[in-house]
Design an enzyme around this catalytic site. Sequence first.
Site, PDB file in Angstrom:
ATOM      1  N   ARG A  39     -15.066 -11.010   3.221  1.00  0.00           N
ATOM      2  CA  ARG A  39     -14.169  -9.857   3.296  1.00  0.00           C
ATOM      3  C   ARG A  39     -14.703  -8.766   2.367  1.00  0.00           C
TER       4      ARG A  39
ATOM      5  N   ASP B  92      -8.463 -24.859   8.644  1.00  0.00           N
ATOM      6  CA  ASP B  92      -8.802 -23.453   8.817  1.00  0.00           C
ATOM      7  C   ASP B  92      -7.705 -22.712   9.591  1.00  0.00           C
TER       8      ASP B  92
ATOM      9  N   LYS C 240      -2.337  -4.191  16.034  1.00  0.00           N
ATOM     10  CA  LYS C 240      -2.835  -2.976  15.367  1.00  0.00           C
ATOM     11  C   LYS C 240      -3.800  -2.231  16.306  1.00  0.00           C
TER      12      LYS C 240
ATOM     13  N   ILE D   4       0.842  -1.208   0.000  1.00  0.00           N
ATOM     14  CA  ILE D   4       0.000   0.000   0.000  1.00  0.00           C
ATOM     15  C   ILE D   4       0.873   1.253   0.000  1.00  0.00           C
TER      16      ILE D   4
ATOM     17  N   THR E 230      -6.517  -0.840  10.391  1.00  0.00           N
ATOM     18  CA  THR E 230      -7.277  -1.883   9.705  1.00  0.00           C
ATOM     19  C   THR E 230      -8.640  -2.141  10.359  1.00  0.00           C
ATOM     20  N   ASP E 231      -9.589  -2.610   9.564  1.00  0.00           N
ATOM     21  CA  ASP E 231     -10.903  -2.977  10.116  1.00  0.00           C
ATOM     22  C   ASP E 231     -10.827  -4.271  10.929  1.00  0.00           C
ATOM     23  N   GLU E 232      -9.675  -4.960  10.863  1.00  0.00           N
ATOM     24  CA  GLU E 232      -9.556  -6.213  11.637  1.00  0.00           C
ATOM     25  C   GLU E 232      -9.611  -5.969  13.139  1.00  0.00           C
TER      26      GLU E 232
ATOM     27  N   ASP F 242      11.903   3.018   5.270  1.00  0.00           N
ATOM     28  CA  ASP F 242      11.472   1.617   5.235  1.00  0.00           C
ATOM     29  C   ASP F 242      12.663   0.719   5.584  1.00  0.00           C
ATOM     30  N   LYS F 243      12.379  -0.295   6.369  1.00  0.00           N
ATOM     31  CA  LYS F 243      13.444  -1.221   6.808  1.00  0.00           C
ATOM     32  C   LYS F 243      13.806  -2.230   5.718  1.00  0.00           C
TER      33      LYS F 243
ATOM     34  N   TYR G  41      -1.829 -10.218  14.969  1.00  0.00           N
ATOM     35  CA  TYR G  41      -1.730  -9.060  14.058  1.00  0.00           C
ATOM     36  C   TYR G  41      -2.763  -8.001  14.442  1.00  0.00           C
TER      37      TYR G  41
ATOM     38  N   ASP H  88      14.799   1.612  10.506  1.00  0.00           N
ATOM     39  CA  ASP H  88      13.810   0.914  11.329  1.00  0.00           C
ATOM     40  C   ASP H  88      12.988   1.944  12.107  1.00  0.00           C
TER      41      ASP H  88
ATOM     42  N   ASN I 110      -9.983  -5.062   3.386  1.00  0.00           N
ATOM     43  CA  ASN I 110      -8.967  -5.815   2.623  1.00  0.00           C
ATOM     44  C   ASN I 110      -8.603  -5.139   1.314  1.00  0.00           C
TER      45      ASN I 110
HETATM   46  P1  NAD Z   1       3.238  -4.740   3.582  1.00  0.00           P
HETATM   47  O1  NAD Z   1       3.523  -5.900   4.464  1.00  0.00           O
HETATM   48  O2  NAD Z   1       3.097  -4.958   2.114  1.00  0.00           O
HETATM   49  O3  NAD Z   1       4.381  -3.627   3.766  1.00  0.00           O
HETATM   50  C1  NAD Z   1       4.882  -3.272   5.021  1.00  0.00           C
HETATM   51  C2  NAD Z   1       6.094  -2.367   4.793  1.00  0.00           C
HETATM   52  O4  NAD Z   1       6.578  -1.934   6.070  1.00  0.00           O
HETATM   53  C3  NAD Z   1       7.263  -3.063   4.088  1.00  0.00           C
HETATM   54  O5  NAD Z   1       7.803  -2.244   3.094  1.00  0.00           O
HETATM   55  C4  NAD Z   1       8.265  -3.297   5.211  1.00  0.00           C
HETATM   56  O6  NAD Z   1       9.615  -3.320   4.761  1.00  0.00           O
HETATM   57  C5  NAD Z   1       7.990  -2.093   6.104  1.00  0.00           C
HETATM   58  N1  NAD Z   1       8.405  -2.330   7.490  1.00  0.00           N
HETATM   59  C6  NAD Z   1       8.096  -3.405   8.264  1.00  0.00           C
HETATM   60  N2  NAD Z   1       8.682  -3.273   9.481  1.00  0.00           N
HETATM   61  C7  NAD Z   1       9.358  -2.086   9.456  1.00  0.00           C
HETATM   62  C8  NAD Z   1      10.151  -1.389  10.416  1.00  0.00           C
HETATM   63  N3  NAD Z   1      10.380  -1.898  11.643  1.00  0.00           N
HETATM   64  N4  NAD Z   1      10.681  -0.197  10.080  1.00  0.00           N
HETATM   65  C9  NAD Z   1      10.453   0.332   8.831  1.00  0.00           C
HETATM   66  N5  NAD Z   1       9.727  -0.292   7.881  1.00  0.00           N
HETATM   67  C10 NAD Z   1       9.186  -1.491   8.188  1.00  0.00           C
HETATM   68  O7  NAD Z   1       1.954  -4.056   4.199  1.00  0.00           O
HETATM   69  P2  NAD Z   1       0.698  -3.397   3.458  1.00  0.00           P
HETATM   70  O8  NAD Z   1      -0.247  -4.454   3.086  1.00  0.00           O
HETATM   71  O9  NAD Z   1       1.198  -2.446   2.451  1.00  0.00           O
HETATM   72  O10 NAD Z   1       0.065  -2.599   4.695  1.00  0.00           O
HETATM   73  C11 NAD Z   1       0.484  -1.283   5.003  1.00  0.00           C
HETATM   74  C12 NAD Z   1      -0.291  -0.795   6.222  1.00  0.00           C
HETATM   75  O11 NAD Z   1      -1.684  -0.842   5.944  1.00  0.00           O
HETATM   76  C13 NAD Z   1      -0.087  -1.646   7.471  1.00  0.00           C
HETATM   77  O12 NAD Z   1      -0.052  -0.792   8.582  1.00  0.00           O
HETATM   78  C14 NAD Z   1      -1.327  -2.526   7.523  1.00  0.00           C
HETATM   79  O13 NAD Z   1      -1.639  -2.903   8.848  1.00  0.00           O
HETATM   80  C15 NAD Z   1      -2.368  -1.598   6.939  1.00  0.00           C
HETATM   81  N6  NAD Z   1      -3.505  -2.239   6.270  1.00  0.00           N
HETATM   82  C16 NAD Z   1      -3.305  -3.195   5.313  1.00  0.00           C
HETATM   83  C17 NAD Z   1      -4.398  -3.746   4.644  1.00  0.00           C
HETATM   84  C18 NAD Z   1      -4.241  -4.794   3.564  1.00  0.00           C
HETATM   85  O14 NAD Z   1      -5.247  -5.340   3.108  1.00  0.00           O
HETATM   86  N7  NAD Z   1      -3.026  -5.098   3.121  1.00  0.00           N
HETATM   87  C19 NAD Z   1      -5.700  -3.315   4.965  1.00  0.00           C
HETATM   88  C20 NAD Z   1      -5.864  -2.346   5.966  1.00  0.00           C
HETATM   89  C21 NAD Z   1      -4.751  -1.813   6.595  1.00  0.00           C
HETATM   90  O1  DAU Z   2      -9.206  -6.397   6.723  1.00  0.00           O
HETATM   91  C1  DAU Z   2      -7.972  -5.769   6.518  1.00  0.00           C
HETATM   92  C2  DAU Z   2      -6.862  -6.796   6.629  1.00  0.00           C
HETATM   93  O2  DAU Z   2      -6.966  -7.613   5.484  1.00  0.00           O
HETATM   94  C3  DAU Z   2      -5.478  -6.175   6.724  1.00  0.00           C
HETATM   95  O3  DAU Z   2      -5.374  -5.453   7.930  1.00  0.00           O
HETATM   96  C4  DAU Z   2      -4.398  -7.245   6.685  1.00  0.00           C
HETATM   97  O4  DAU Z   2      -3.116  -6.623   6.633  1.00  0.00           O
HETATM   98  C5  DAU Z   2      -4.599  -8.083   5.450  1.00  0.00           C
HETATM   99  O5  DAU Z   2      -3.673  -9.158   5.483  1.00  0.00           O
HETATM  100  C6  DAU Z   2      -6.013  -8.626   5.378  1.00  0.00           C
HETATM  101  O6  DAU Z   2      -6.248  -9.637   6.397  1.00  0.00           O
HETATM  102  P1  DAU Z   2      -7.027 -11.005   6.056  1.00  0.00           P
HETATM  103  O7  DAU Z   2      -6.633 -12.018   7.037  1.00  0.00           O
HETATM  104  O8  DAU Z   2      -8.469 -10.765   5.834  1.00  0.00           O
HETATM  105  O9  DAU Z   2      -6.358 -11.267   4.595  1.00  0.00           O
HETATM  106  P2  DAU Z   2      -5.805 -12.585   3.897  1.00  0.00           P
HETATM  107  O10 DAU Z   2      -5.526 -12.192   2.487  1.00  0.00           O
HETATM  108  O11 DAU Z   2      -4.710 -13.224   4.656  1.00  0.00           O
HETATM  109  O12 DAU Z   2      -7.055 -13.546   3.918  1.00  0.00           O
HETATM  110  C7  DAU Z   2      -8.284 -13.172   3.329  1.00  0.00           C
HETATM  111  C8  DAU Z   2      -9.261 -14.321   3.530  1.00  0.00           C
HETATM  112  O13 DAU Z   2      -8.827 -15.435   2.740  1.00  0.00           O
HETATM  113  C9  DAU Z   2      -9.336 -14.823   4.958  1.00  0.00           C
HETATM  114  O14 DAU Z   2     -10.664 -15.231   5.233  1.00  0.00           O
HETATM  115  C10 DAU Z   2      -8.414 -16.042   4.958  1.00  0.00           C
HETATM  116  C11 DAU Z   2      -8.584 -16.594   3.546  1.00  0.00           C
HETATM  117  N1  DAU Z   2      -7.401 -17.300   2.998  1.00  0.00           N
HETATM  118  C12 DAU Z   2      -6.218 -16.635   2.981  1.00  0.00           C
HETATM  119  C13 DAU Z   2      -5.087 -17.251   2.488  1.00  0.00           C
HETATM  120  C14 DAU Z   2      -3.748 -16.539   2.498  1.00  0.00           C
HETATM  121  C15 DAU Z   2      -7.534 -18.586   2.476  1.00  0.00           C
HETATM  122  O15 DAU Z   2      -8.627 -19.161   2.466  1.00  0.00           O
HETATM  123  N2  DAU Z   2      -6.408 -19.177   1.976  1.00  0.00           N
HETATM  124  C16 DAU Z   2      -5.188 -18.583   1.978  1.00  0.00           C
HETATM  125  O16 DAU Z   2      -4.195 -19.209   1.525  1.00  0.00           O
END
Ligand code: NAD
Ligand code: DAU
Length: 336
Positions: A214, A272, A154, A12, A125-127, A33-34, A150, A59, A179
Amino acid sequence: MRLLITGGAGFIGSAFVRLALQENWVGRLVNLDKLTYAGNLENLSSVENDPRYRFVQGDICDTAQVIALIEEEKPDAIVHFAAESHVDRSILGPAAFVETNVKGTFSMLEAARATRLARFLHVSTDEVYGSIDEPHDADEEYPLKASSPYSASKAGSDLLALSYYTTFKMAVTVTRASNNYGPFQFPEKLIPLMISNALEGKPLPIYGDGMQVRDWLFVDDHCRAIWAALTKGAAGQIYNVGGSRALPNRAVVEMILEAVGQPSSLMTTVADRPGHDRRYAITTEKLEKATGWKALVPFEQGLAETIQWYRDNTAWIARVRSGDYQAYYTKNYQSR
Ligand code: NAD
Ligand code: DAU
């Protein structure tokens, strides 16, 4: 606007960097970024020569480095993306989640407080609301009921961030998104994992009955929401960010298989996820009313663009799947 962001080499964060420069939101953008397994400078190759952009490897837990960077760059605001972000990894090893998400956010808040920084947006996150029973949708007042290490980390970081508004009058805003999906997402999360496995004809592991729900949000819509919350939202407020497109996992995977031209038989039921949240659902009216933001990308369009991106970037997939990824994949999936 001079902006310091953390975690801008991730999925993101890198979308936000590309969009912020493309749309001229910022005159200066510094990305701290780390470069963990999830951070990838390849995601930023299109902007690396932009004179407004600077990458700094570091970091977020290193408060002294963050303070020095703020003093050098004098940003108007911080957007804090950096986190450990994958639920399955938090089950396999929670320590890094407490370290980065709780202590790292604390470190960023302390650095902002020490330097009297004007504005801080914490990306969450909505989680944090946990599983939500039908027919309810969580608004920003909904109780926190995190299920995984996780989401608990958060939730902890959200509360810390908001406490800096209440106690220290820092201009902190929290966004809570659903998501995300889109190009450059590391293939450990549902959509990129299923697309990349489907493209190679590998089994698609469905956790449990696959009927978990989701709400899918295209990553650029999320980035625009963060910008709207930063520039038009109020300090001390929480804003949910959703795609208003709730789907069971099986339906999403069926759509991917159909688009890729692979049979449903590739779907394989596996054990699961422990503590698996059944349903996420949030309201986004608060952000819409406050800023005029709306999610613009329909799921079918966003998914088609995403699948095309993965088709066109098989070398990117191969590189991020080499090395540690294989060990993670075996650890997470072999015993299921
Ligand atoms: P990501 O895992 O793709 O990226 C995380 C980034 O943070 C990486 O570039 C990593 O190198 C950096 N990082 C990790 N630890 C660090 C540290 N100690 N110091 C500096 N940099 C560090 O994550 P993402 O999916 O892009 O998510 C970004 C943010 O959005 C997170 O806070 C996550 O909780 C939130 N978020 C993600 C989702 C989703 O669906 N992916 C949804 C809602 C919120
Ligand atoms: O809701 C926001 C969150 O969405 C973010 O905060 C998190 O960073 C992001 O990882 C995501 O969390 P989820 O656990 O919902 O996402 P994930 O993609 O891991 O899984 C989505 C759904 O799919 C969940 O119900 C688990 C299922 N799943 C996931 C994987 C990786 C499977 O069934 N098989 C799989 O292999």
